[in-house]
Each structure stands twice: as structure tokens, then as C-alpha cells.
Design a protein around this motif. Sequence first.
Motif, PDB file in Angstrom:
ATOM      1  N   LEU A 245       0.816  -1.203   0.000  1.00 32.26           N
ATOM      2  CA  LEU A 245       0.000   0.000   0.000  1.00 32.26           C
ATOM      3  C   LEU A 245       0.855   1.262   0.000  1.00 32.26           C
ATOM      4  O   LEU A 245       0.464   2.288  -0.573  1.00 32.26           O
ATOM      5  N   LEU A 246       2.014   1.215   0.634  1.00 38.18           N
ATOM      6  CA  LEU A 246       2.923   2.359   0.579  1.00 38.18           C
ATOM      7  C   LEU A 246       3.403   2.596  -0.848  1.00 38.18           C
ATOM      8  O   LEU A 246       3.535   3.737  -1.295  1.00 38.18           O
ATOM      9  N   VAL A 247       3.666   1.515  -1.570  1.00 39.37           N
ATOM     10  CA  VAL A 247       4.149   1.632  -2.945  1.00 39.37           C
ATOM     11  C   VAL A 247       3.071   2.183  -3.870  1.00 39.37           C
ATOM     12  O   VAL A 247       3.323   3.060  -4.700  1.00 39.37           O
ATOM     13  N   VAL A 248       1.839   1.668  -3.737  1.00 41.66           N
ATOM     14  CA  VAL A 248       0.773   2.096  -4.652  1.00 41.66           C
ATOM     15  C   VAL A 248       0.122   3.403  -4.210  1.00 41.66           C
ATOM     16  O   VAL A 248      -0.684   3.977  -4.928  1.00 41.66           O
ATOM     17  N   GLY A 249       0.455   3.902  -3.016  1.00 41.07           N
ATOM     18  CA  GLY A 249      -0.024   5.206  -2.587  1.00 41.07           C
ATOM     19  C   GLY A 249      -1.418   5.233  -2.028  1.00 41.07           C
ATOM     20  O   GLY A 249      -2.195   6.142  -2.332  1.00 41.07           O
ATOM     21  N   ILE A 250      -1.768   4.257  -1.189  1.00 40.79           N
ATOM     22  CA  ILE A 250      -3.094   4.219  -0.569  1.00 40.79           C
ATOM     23  C   ILE A 250      -2.954   4.344   0.950  1.00 40.79           C
ATOM     24  O   ILE A 250      -2.204   3.596   1.568  1.00 40.79           O
ATOM     25  N   LEU A 251      -3.672   5.296   1.531  1.00 42.56           N
ATOM     26  CA  LEU A 251      -3.744   5.435   2.997  1.00 42.56           C
ATOM     27  C   LEU A 251      -2.382   5.577   3.664  1.00 42.56           C
ATOM     28  O   LEU A 251      -2.108   4.948   4.683  1.00 42.56           O
ATOM     29  N   ASN A 252      -1.503   6.418   3.122  1.00 46.18           N
ATOM     30  CA  ASN A 252      -0.152   6.509   3.658  1.00 46.18           C
ATOM     31  C   ASN A 252      -0.104   7.074   5.072  1.00 46.18           C
ATOM     32  O   ASN A 252       0.668   6.610   5.905  1.00 46.18           O
ATOM     33  N   ARG A 253      -0.922   8.094   5.361  1.00 42.76           N
ATOM     34  CA  ARG A 253      -0.908   8.654   6.711  1.00 42.76           C
ATOM     35  C   ARG A 253      -1.462   7.660   7.724  1.00 42.76           C
ATOM     36  O   ARG A 253      -0.916   7.497   8.811  1.00 42.76           O
ATOM     37  N   ILE A 290       3.303  12.847   8.135  1.00 40.66           N
ATOM     38  CA  ILE A 290       3.258  14.274   7.815  1.00 40.66           C
ATOM     39  C   ILE A 290       2.957  14.517   6.339  1.00 40.66           C
ATOM     40  O   ILE A 290       2.119  15.346   5.981  1.00 40.66           O
ATOM     41  N   GLU A 291       3.630  13.790   5.484  1.00 43.07           N
ATOM     42  CA  GLU A 291       3.561  14.059   4.049  1.00 43.07           C
ATOM     43  C   GLU A 291       2.306  13.517   3.379  1.00 43.07           C
ATOM     44  O   GLU A 291       1.810  14.106   2.430  1.00 43.07           O
ATOM     45  N   GLY A 292       1.788  12.381   3.836  1.00 47.71           N
ATOM     46  CA  GLY A 292       0.686  11.756   3.103  1.00 47.71           C
ATOM     47  C   GLY A 292       1.150  11.397   1.707  1.00 47.71           C
ATOM     48  O   GLY A 292       2.198  10.777   1.530  1.00 47.71           O
ATOM     49  N   VAL A 293       0.412  11.820   0.684  1.00 46.83           N
ATOM     50  CA  VAL A 293       0.845  11.593  -0.706  1.00 46.83           C
ATOM     51  C   VAL A 293       0.934  12.926  -1.441  1.00 46.83           C
ATOM     52  O   VAL A 293       0.655  13.024  -2.629  1.00 46.83           O
ATOM     53  N   SER A 294       1.357  13.951  -0.736  1.00 50.97           N
ATOM     54  CA  SER A 294       1.393  15.298  -1.299  1.00 50.97           C
ATOM     55  C   SER A 294       2.276  15.383  -2.539  1.00 50.97           C
ATOM     56  O   SER A 294       2.001  16.135  -3.461  1.00 50.97           O
ATOM     57  N   PHE A 295       3.347  14.615  -2.567  1.00 52.29           N
ATOM     58  CA  PHE A 295       4.330  14.714  -3.639  1.00 52.29           C
ATOM     59  C   PHE A 295       4.294  13.507  -4.558  1.00 52.29           C
ATOM     60  O   PHE A 295       5.074  13.406  -5.489  1.00 52.29           O
ATOM     61  N   TYR A 296       3.430  12.575  -4.264  1.00 56.02           N
ATOM     62  CA  TYR A 296       3.491  11.257  -4.884  1.00 56.02           C
ATOM     63  C   TYR A 296       2.283  11.050  -5.770  1.00 56.02           C
ATOM     64  O   TYR A 296       1.148  11.235  -5.339  1.00 56.02           O
ATOM     65  N   HIS A 297       2.522  10.695  -7.024  1.00 54.64           N
ATOM     66  CA  HIS A 297       1.419  10.375  -7.937  1.00 54.64           C
ATOM     67  C   HIS A 297       1.237   8.866  -7.920  1.00 54.64           C
ATOM     68  O   HIS A 297       1.974   8.135  -8.589  1.00 54.64           O
ATOM     69  N   PRO A 299       0.402   5.040  -8.520  1.00 53.69           N
ATOM     70  CA  PRO A 299       0.163   4.289  -9.757  1.00 53.69           C
ATOM     71  C   PRO A 299      -1.315   4.051 -10.040  1.00 53.69           C
ATOM     72  O   PRO A 299      -1.721   3.971 -11.195  1.00 53.69           O
ATOM     73  N   ILE A 300      -2.119   3.953  -8.970  1.00 51.81           N
ATOM     74  CA  ILE A 300      -3.540   3.682  -9.159  1.00 51.81           C
ATOM     75  C   ILE A 300      -4.229   4.800  -9.933  1.00 51.81           C
ATOM     76  O   ILE A 300      -5.243   4.592 -10.608  1.00 51.81           O
ATOM     77  N   LYS A 301      -3.666   6.024  -9.878  1.00 51.98           N
ATOM     78  CA  LYS A 301      -4.277   7.161 -10.542  1.00 51.98           C
ATOM     79  C   LYS A 301      -4.101   7.119 -12.058  1.00 51.98           C
ATOM     80  O   LYS A 301      -4.660   7.965 -12.769  1.00 51.98           O
TER      81      LYS A 301
END
Length: 332
Positions: A245-253, A290-297, A299-301
Motif C-alpha cells: 500500500l505504501l508503494v501504490v499510494g493508498i492510505l499513507n498517513r 506528515i507528508e501523506g501523498v502530497s508529492f506522490y502520484h 500508480p492507481i491514478k
Amino acid sequence: MINKKMVTFIVALILATPITAFAHVKWFAKVPAEKIPIEEILSPFFLTFALIVAIVLAVLSQVMDHLLRIPWADKLDKYLNNLRKYSRYILKYGTALAFIIQLLSSSMFAPEFVITEMWQTIVMAGIIVALLIPHHFATKIGAALMLGLFISLWNEYGWFYMLDYGFYVAIIFVLLIGSTKIEGWGFPFLYLGTGLSLCWVAVEKWVYPGMTIDIVANHGVPTFGFDPVTFIIMAAFVEFIVGYLLVVGILNRILGLVVTVIFILTTMLFGATEIVGHAMIHIVLIIFIIEGVSFYHPPIKMHRTKLDQMIFVFLNFIFVLATFLLVYYRFA
């Protein structure tokens, strides 16, 4: 109603997550590593559980927005957004703190890598001093020293063994490219490196279950009513899911918060060794919170419709799981 149900789900997840999922078994097991046949790993329970997890993750990718629609979420989100400017400082000085803890315990990067030579102590001290100096050139020097020390261990232990600690390569990369034109690549690479490291370490518990069984027996780890073998399979899945989930960018916080709580619980069981080994991971998780996915696009998108996104997550999880398992088993 949905918000209350989602909150309840998250709380239950934190409380029920098997805490051995995040204990590095090599640090605590007292039995030798014995690889079991691939047929035993790919049991009916393993395959069924993998399919269920893939389906749940596919659905989670579409309901994750509801998880954040709670009264205080917006205020918390804004507060964390304001802290993003400190993320790189947290990584820089947090890394220095982690290395201070390691040096005091006469280890490098992890408890299993014991300092045996004077030059290693000097390099560790050099890393700490360089990272504590508030200048980006000093940071780069500290990162370069970290890279050199990591490569020396890589040469001694081999690439397969050191893949467990691949997230350090990501940390070094972030520190090296600070204040450069490609600085924005840093944190996405940190997400990727940390996620892949968690996935890799999780597979170890499936291939060498005897070590984890030894830990469960000798440290009184609760199995929540499951037999040890079933418990270990599920525990490893928890760790693999977090990494994925960290890799695909889901629920990082949320993931950062959940894993932080779990690491605190493991510290209660395993003590000082756990603190030394996971201090650096705690720093990284703080950054994720802190960051969430602010800088991260994520892959699911890449996929626009909800159905396409669900299919992507389902198939991608199965593919990633199979790849990690087969590659690890081949070289283990």
C-alpha cells in the motif's frame, strides 16, 4: 454511519494486527533458517487468503476517501500539511539520532551488524557529525559516508541478505539529492524503498516459518486463537500489505500511524534490540504521517474509472505477491 464503521474498522485493525509481523525475525530467532518446500508455502489457506486480501484491497482503494471524512480529519490534515516544510529536517536529524543509538549499541544499520573495527566506529561518528551540521554539503558528506559503510556490509553479507535493509538506500538517496534540481524525487523514492523492503522482509516469514514459530514460542507472542502456522501466514500478509500500500499510494498517513503503534507494541515485547533496529523506521514513518501523498502520484491514478482502479489493484497485488515470493524463494 459509514464514518463510525470505518473508524471502528481502523481501531480493530490496530488492535488485531499480529505484532510479530514487524519484528525482524533474524534478530530474535534462536533456530537456524530452514527453507520449507514451495508446496507448503502455497497451501490452500495461503492462496485463499491472498485472493481475499486482493479483493479487500481493491474495495479499499475506492472507500479510502470515506475513511478520512470524519469531523476532526480536515483540521488534522491541515495541521500535518503545515508540518511538511520540516520533513527533510526530520529525516536528516532523525537519521543522526538513529545512528547515535546504533553507535551506543556498537552496531551499524541493524543490531545484527556489530562494529568490529575501529574504522567502522570512526565512520559512524563521521556520519553523525556530518548530519548534525546544518548545511546541505555536510548532509551530502554524511550520506556519502553512509553509502560507503552500507556497501562494505553489502560486500561482506551479499546483496540478497542486505535487501532487507534496502530502505537505507532510499534514505541515502534523499539526503544526497537535497538542494538539487531533482530534490523532488527523494520522498517518492523513500516511499518505494520502504514499501519494497517491508514486502521483502514479509516473504522471509513464509519461506522460513520456523524462525517466527520460535519467536512466538519463546517470547509469548499472542496468536489470537490461531495455530502458530496460520498466525504466521497472516502476520506476514499484514506486513506485505503495508509495504504494498505504501508503494501504490493508498492510505499513507493512516498506514504510518498504524505501523508506528505496532512498532511501539513490539518494543514492549522485544526491548532494546527492537529500539535499536527500528529507530530509523520510526523516523521514516513520521515523515509518511506528515507528508501523506502530497508529492506522490500513486500508480492507481493512471486508471480513471473505479472499476479499472479496482481491477488494477487486484491484479497488481497478485502479481507483486507472486514475484516477490518466487524471486525470494529462488535465491534464498
